[in-house]
Design an enzyme around this catalytic site. Structure first.
Site, PDB file in Angstrom:
ATOM      1  N   ARG A 223       0.830  -1.203   0.000  1.00 21.52           N
ATOM      2  CA  ARG A 223       0.000   0.000   0.000  1.00 21.52           C
ATOM      3  C   ARG A 223       0.866   1.255   0.000  1.00 21.52           C
ATOM      4  NH1 ARG A 223      -1.320   3.836   3.402  1.00 21.52           N
ATOM      5  NH2 ARG A 223      -0.218   2.861   5.138  1.00 21.52           N
ATOM      6  N   VAL A 224       0.430   2.252  -0.751  1.00 19.75           N
ATOM      7  CA  VAL A 224       0.981   3.601  -0.632  1.00 19.75           C
ATOM      8  C   VAL A 224      -0.187   4.553  -0.429  1.00 19.75           C
ATOM      9  CG1 VAL A 224       3.095   3.222  -1.961  1.00 19.75           C
ATOM     10  CG2 VAL A 224       0.980   3.838  -3.155  1.00 19.75           C
ATOM     11  N   SER A 225       0.108   5.742   0.070  1.00 21.41           N
ATOM     12  CA  SER A 225      -0.964   6.654   0.459  1.00 21.41           C
ATOM     13  C   SER A 225      -1.435   7.563  -0.660  1.00 21.41           C
ATOM     14  CB  SER A 225      -0.514   7.519   1.644  1.00 21.41           C
ATOM     15  OG  SER A 225      -0.228   6.710   2.762  1.00 21.41           O
ATOM     16  N   THR A 226      -0.550   7.891  -1.608  1.00 25.82           N
ATOM     17  CA  THR A 226      -0.900   8.889  -2.620  1.00 25.82           C
ATOM     18  C   THR A 226      -0.842   8.309  -4.019  1.00 25.82           C
ATOM     19  OG1 THR A 226       1.375   9.686  -2.952  1.00 25.82           O
ATOM     20  CG2 THR A 226       0.113  10.653  -1.143  1.00 25.82           C
TER      21      THR A 226
ATOM     22  N   GLN B 278       2.701   8.381  -5.471  1.00 23.61           N
ATOM     23  CA  GLN B 278       3.519   7.226  -5.093  1.00 23.61           C
ATOM     24  C   GLN B 278       3.097   5.997  -5.883  1.00 23.61           C
ATOM     25  OE1 GLN B 278       2.543   7.492  -0.861  1.00 23.61           O
ATOM     26  NE2 GLN B 278       4.713   7.746  -0.408  1.00 23.61           N
TER      27      GLN B 278
END
Length: 216
Positions: free
Chosen positions: A8-11, A14
């Site tokens: 998982r990444v937040s943005t 990314q």
């Protein structure tokens, strides 16, 4: 032993760069190889860890429970930054392994790491609010004056790309249906098995199949 990988990444930035996702996938793959696990699939999200309702994570957990195998993440904060959420997974006996911590970590240690992750999220939010307030106090303008135009252009572009992608995928969906697979989840599994990606480069779910059909 089989396992499911979750990254998982937040943005979206990314997610498009792939750097954070690639690094996590590499860490999980390396850990699995050293620990006797065979990764049957990877699931991903480009969403905040504070959001507990993540399509990729929900599917990963469901697959792990169906196959009775563990879910592996590179770091605990990729799974979530909320003690209550992590505790809930443990309480519902969702098997998960954190590559960074190792396979033999005990529940108490997991709770400590979850508490640290939650505190880190709070500190980041506090620092962000303080920085924005400092700008306001100095009379600086926040954000772009053309932000609405930028957002509208971006939205139009995403809509066009989604329509173009749907046009390419619909013939494949029709072929799957002719083979006797008619449910949204069944079509999603068939598309994933064929290596077909969504417009955003992710895996198919019932909801994304439904969205593609609506664009047809």
């Amino acid at each position: 032993m089989q396992c499911i990988g979750y990254i998982r990444v937040s943005t979206s930035k990314q997610g498009r760069s792939g750097l954070g996702l690639d690094a996590q996938q590499e860490a999980i793959t390396r850990f699995a190889g050293n620990s006797g696990f065979v990764i049957s699939d990877f699931y991903r999200d480009v969403m905040s860890g504070g959001d507990d309702d993540r399509p990729g994570l929900n599917t990963a957990i469901a697959q792990a429970q169906r196959r009775k195998c563990p879910l592996i993440v590179a770091k605990l904060d990729r799974l979530g930054r909320d003690v209550h959420f992590i505790s809930g997974l443990m309480r519902h006996r969702v098997q998960f392994v954190v590559a960074e911590l190792g396979i033999d970590v005990d529940p108490f240690t997991l709770h400590l790491w979850a508490a640290l992750a939650e505190k880190e999220r709070q500190l980041i939010a506090d620092r962000t609010r303080a920085a924005l307030q400092a700008k306001r106090d100095r009379g600086e303008r926040l954000g772009s004056p053309d932000i609405l135009d930028v957002a509208r252009i971006g939205s139009d572009r995403r809509r066009t790309m989604a329509d173009e992608h749907a046009a390419k995928v619909l013939p494949i969906i029709d072929e799957v249906r002719r083979a006797g697979i008619t449910t949204l989840s069944g079509i999603a599994e068939a598309l994933n098995a064929r290596g077909v990606r969504t417009a955003r480069g992710g895996r198919w779910h019932g909801s994304t199949v439904r969205n593609a059909l609506r664009r047809g």
